[in-house]
Scaffold this motif. Structure first.
Motif, mmCIF file in Angstrom:
data_model
loop_
_atom_site.group_PDB
_atom_site.id
_atom_site.type_symbol
_atom_site.label_atom_id
_atom_site.label_comp_id
_atom_site.label_asym_id
_atom_site.label_seq_id
_atom_site.Cartn_x
_atom_site.Cartn_y
_atom_site.Cartn_z
ATOM 1 N N ASP B 138 0.823 -1.213 0.000
ATOM 2 C CA ASP B 138 0.000 0.000 0.000
ATOM 3 C C ASP B 138 0.851 1.255 0.000
ATOM 4 O O ASP B 138 0.462 2.289 -0.507
ATOM 5 C CB ASP B 138 -0.891 0.026 1.250
ATOM 6 C CG ASP B 138 -1.972 -1.024 1.153
ATOM 7 O OD1 ASP B 138 -2.476 -1.434 2.219
ATOM 8 O OD2 ASP B 138 -2.296 -1.441 0.029
ATOM 9 N N LEU B 139 2.023 1.153 0.628
ATOM 10 C CA LEU B 139 2.865 2.333 0.806
ATOM 11 C C LEU B 139 3.799 2.608 -0.365
ATOM 12 O O LEU B 139 4.113 3.752 -0.669
ATOM 13 C CB LEU B 139 3.786 2.112 2.022
ATOM 14 C CG LEU B 139 3.348 2.640 3.371
ATOM 15 C CD1 LEU B 139 4.439 2.330 4.396
ATOM 16 C CD2 LEU B 139 3.119 4.140 3.332
ATOM 17 N N VAL B 140 4.283 1.546 -0.964
ATOM 18 C CA VAL B 140 5.375 1.727 -1.912
ATOM 19 C C VAL B 140 5.434 0.580 -2.912
ATOM 20 O O VAL B 140 5.059 -0.550 -2.589
ATOM 21 C CB VAL B 140 6.731 1.819 -1.132
ATOM 22 C CG1 VAL B 140 6.981 0.567 -0.310
ATOM 23 C CG2 VAL B 140 7.901 2.077 -2.066
ATOM 24 N N SER B 141 5.883 0.890 -4.132
ATOM 25 C CA SER B 141 6.215 -0.211 -5.031
ATOM 26 C C SER B 141 7.602 0.052 -5.598
ATOM 27 O O SER B 141 7.973 1.203 -5.880
ATOM 28 C CB SER B 141 5.174 -0.380 -6.132
ATOM 29 O OG SER B 141 5.133 0.753 -6.954
ATOM 30 N N VAL B 142 8.395 -1.014 -5.695
ATOM 31 C CA VAL B 142 9.769 -0.897 -6.164
ATOM 32 C C VAL B 142 10.019 -1.999 -7.180
ATOM 33 O O VAL B 142 9.699 -3.157 -6.941
ATOM 34 C CB VAL B 142 10.775 -1.059 -4.999
ATOM 35 C CG1 VAL B 142 12.209 -0.914 -5.498
ATOM 36 C CG2 VAL B 142 10.511 -0.033 -3.906
ATOM 37 N N THR B 143 10.586 -1.627 -8.332
ATOM 38 C CA THR B 143 10.937 -2.617 -9.352
ATOM 39 C C THR B 143 12.383 -2.404 -9.760
ATOM 40 O O THR B 143 12.778 -1.286 -10.094
ATOM 41 C CB THR B 143 10.051 -2.454 -10.611
ATOM 42 O OG1 THR B 143 8.688 -2.534 -10.222
ATOM 43 C CG2 THR B 143 10.356 -3.534 -11.638
#
Lengths: 307, 225
Positions: B138-143
Motif C-alpha cells: 500500500d505504501l510503496v512499489s519498487v521494481t
C-alpha cells in the motif's frame, strides 16, 4: 555518470523534479535526521528541506540546497508533502550502502504534485530501480522562532571535540544539562545518572572553540532521549554551532561536508525539559508555523550558518 | 561402523566449512546422503505447505588427505532404506523461462532492502535475458530491472519440446515468493558461484541452481498465490 532515464512521458510537468549523480549526497543527510518514521519535505527554488519531529519538543531539519543537485526545479513557489523517511531511505540505498571507489548510484526524483506519489529512478552499473512512494498531507510543523536577534548565547565548536562526549552520553541520566556563560565554566555539559553526575568543560580559549559569544549565564536541561539522535548529525559534521535563546530553547546547527566537498546543513531544535526546578526558566510554547514564509525561512537559515 | 571419512587438507576443510555454512543458513536440519563418490545434503520441506527444498551435491575429491584431530559426535537419525525414494535428486521442472542470475552482490543488496518493505517479492524473467524483481505494498512499489543476463541453453532430453521452446522471447514468466527465503539463499553465498541461474515455472515455483567448482546447490522456492 549522467542519468539518462526520462521522467514520466506524455508531457506531464513535475511540481518537483531533480537529479543527482550521487544519491549518497542525499541519503547520508537524511540518515542524520532519521529518528522518526515520517518526515515532511519542503521544496522551494532554494532546495530541499526535510523535517522530522518528535514529542512536540524536538525538530530536526536537513537542508540540501539546489546547488548540490545536477538539476533541480520546482514549478510552484513551494511544494510540501509528508512521506515515510524509512521507506525513502531504503529506496535511496537500494543498491547498498557501502561504496566501491568510483561507483555511485545516480538518482532522478519526480513529484507531480498534491496527491501523487514520489517517483525515484535509481541507476547503478546499468541496473535501474524504479520506486513509487505514497505521500500524505504534510503535518503542521513547529516554529521555534529562532533568529539571530533572539540568541542569547552562541558558540561554534569543532565537531571532533563533541563527538566522544555525545557518543558516551550517560543514558541513565534523564537530562543533558548545558551551561553557557561569559565566565567559568564557559561551556559545560552535565549528566546525572545512576553512577553519579558527570561534567565536561570546554574552556573558551580551547583549540576546538571557533567562536564564543556568551552574554549571559544560562543553565538549561534537555531530555537525553530527545537529543541522542543528534549524534548522527554530529558524526557527519565538521563544525557545530550551539545557540540558546531567552527561554532556553536550544539550536544545534551542523555543518556537513559531502564526498565532493560541498557543504550542507542539518539542524536540531530542542525545548528545555519541563520538569526543571530552576525558577528562572519560563516554558514557552513553540508557535505553529508552516505558512507562506517558507522561502524566506529557508534562505535565512543558510545565511545564518555563514556568520 | 558404516562410514568413515577424514578431511586433512586445510583448504579442503575450509571449503567444506563454507559449504556447511551456506546450507546452515537455509536449514536447521537436513538429510545427508553418502555414496561412493558423492555427498548430498538434502532438505525437503513439504512444498504444499510453502516450504522450500534444497539439494546440494559434493563430489569426493574435494574432501581428502590431514592435520589436527578434533572429534565431534553429532547425533544422527538413520533413514531406513525403504524411505530412500523420498530423497531422490529432484528432476529439473518443466520450466517456462531459464535465465542466468545477475551479479549476486547487487541482487543481494536489492533483496535485502526490499525485505524491509514487503514480505513477498515477484521474480519475473523472459528469454531475452531480462529479469525484474518487484515488490508492491500500500505504501510503496519498487521494481529493479536487470538486462542482458543471458539465457542458458538447455539440451532437451529425447528431443521433446519443453515449455520453454517456441515461447515468445519478450513474454515474462513470474512467481511471487516469500522474500525471506530468497534473502536467505543469497546471504549464504559467500563466494561467487561459477554459474548461477534460475528456472521459473510461471506462478508455480522458482528453481535456483548455483554451481561452484565441486559443489552444486539446487534450491526450490514455491510460488505463493
Amino acid at each position: 555518470m549522467p542519468f539518462s532515464a526520462q521522467p514520466p512521458a506524455g508531457g506531464e510537468r513535475c511540481a518537483l523534479s531533480a537529479s543527482l549523480d550521487n544519491a549518497r549526497h542525499l541519503s547520508s543527510l537524511l540518515r542524520a535526521v532519521h529518528f522518526q518514521d515520517h518526515a515532511t519535505c519542503l521544496a522551494t527554488a532554494s532546495g530541499l528541506r526535510v523535517t522530522v519531529e518528535d514529542a512536540k519538543c524536538i525538530q530536526a531539519n536537513a537542508f540540501i540546497q539546489a546547488e548540490i543537485f545536477q538539476e533541480f526545479s520546482v514549478q510552484e513557489e513551494s511544494v510540501m508533502f509528508r512521506i515515510s523517511l524509512s521507506v525513502l531511505l531504503d529506496c535511496l540505498t537500494i543498491f547498498g550502502t557501502s561504496s566501491l571507489p568510483g561507483t555511485s548510484t545516480a538518482l532522478r526524483m519526480c513529484y507531480r504534485g498534491y496527491g501523487y506519489p514520489l517517483m525515484l529512478f535509481l541507476e547503478e552499473g546499468g541496473v535501474v530501480t524504479v520506486c513509487k512512494i505514497n505521500t500524505q498531507e504534510p503535518d503542521e510543523l513547529l516554529d521555534f522562532d529562532f533568529c539571530s536577534t533572539k540568541v542569547v548565547n552562541k558558540i561554534i565548536l569543532q565537531s571532533e571535540g563533541l563527538r566522544e562526549a555525545f557518543a558516551e552520553l550517560d543514558m541513565t541520566s534523564e537530562v543533558l544539562q548545558i551551561t553557557m556563560s561569559p565566565d567559568k565554566p564557559y561551556f559545560r555539559l552535565s549528566t546525572f545518572g545512576n553512577a553519579g553526575s558527570a561534567h565536561l568543560d570546554y574552556p573558551r580559549d580551547s583549540d576546538l572553540m571557533e567562536a564564543f559569544h556568551c552574554n549571559q549565564t544560562q543553565t538549561n536541561r534537555y531530555k537525553v532521549s530527545l537529543l541522542k539522535p543528534s549524534t548522527k548529525a554530529l558524526a557527519l559534521s565538521c563544525k557545530v554551532s550551539i545557540r540558546t535563546d531567552a527561554q532556553g530553547f536550544l539550536s544545534l546547527q551542523y555543518m556537513i561536508r559531502n564526498e565532493d566537498g560541498q557543504i550542507c546543513f542539518v539542524e536540531y531544535y530542542c525545548c528545555p525539559d519541563e520538569n526543571i526546578t530552576e525558577a528562572e526558566l519560563i516554558m514557552k510554547d513553540p508557535k505553529r508555523g508552516g505558512g507562506g514564509d517558507e522561502e524566506k525561512h529557508l534562505k535565512l537559515h543558510f545565511y545564518e550558518m555563514l556568520c | 561402523m558404516r562410514f568413515r571419512a577424514k578431511i586433512v587438507d586445510l583448504a579442503c576443510l575450509n571449503h567444506f566449512s563454507r559449504i556447511i555454512n551456506t546450507i546452515a543458513k537455509l536449514a536447521k536440519t537436513c538429510i545427508l546422503r553418502l555414496t561412493v563418490c558423492k555427498l548430498y545434503f538434502i532438505l525437503s520441506d513439504k512444498v504444499a505447505n510453502g516450504g522450500a527444498s534444497m539439494w546440494c551435491e559434493l563430489s569426493q575429491p574435494s574432501l581428502s588427505s590431514s592435520s589436527r584431530i578434533v572429534t565431534h559426535d553429532i547425533p544422527v537419525g538413520v533413514i531406513p532404506r525403504r524411505m530412500w525414494n523420498d530423497f531422490r535428486e529432484p528432476s529439473v521442472p518443466d520450466f517456462d523461462v531459464s535465465i542466468y542470475l545477475p551479479v549476486l552482490k547487487t541482487m543481494k543488496s536489492v533483496v535485502e532492502r526490499m525485505k524491509n518493505l514487503s514480505n513477498f517479492i515477484v521474480i519475473e524473467a523472459n528469454l531475452s535475458g531480462e529479469m525484474n524483481l518487484k515488490i508492491e505494498t500500500d505504501l510503496v512499489s519498487v521494481t529493479t530491472h536487470f538486462k542482458d543476463l543471458g539465457n542458458p541453453p538447455w539440451a532437451s532430453e529425447d528431443g521433446c519440446q519443453s515449455s520453454a521452446q517456441g515461447r515468445d522471447l519478450e513474454s515474462m514468466a513470474e512467481a511471487r515468493i516469500d522474500i525471506k527465503k530468497l534473502q536467505q539463499l543469497l546471504a549464504g553465498q559467500q563466494v561467487n558461484p561459477t554459474k548461477a541461474l534460475c528456472n521459473i515455472v510461471h506462478k508455480r515455483i522458482v528453481h535456483f541452481i548455483l554451481l561452484h567448482e565441486e559443489v552444486s546447490l539446487q534450491y526450490f522456492i514455491p510460488a505463493i498465490a
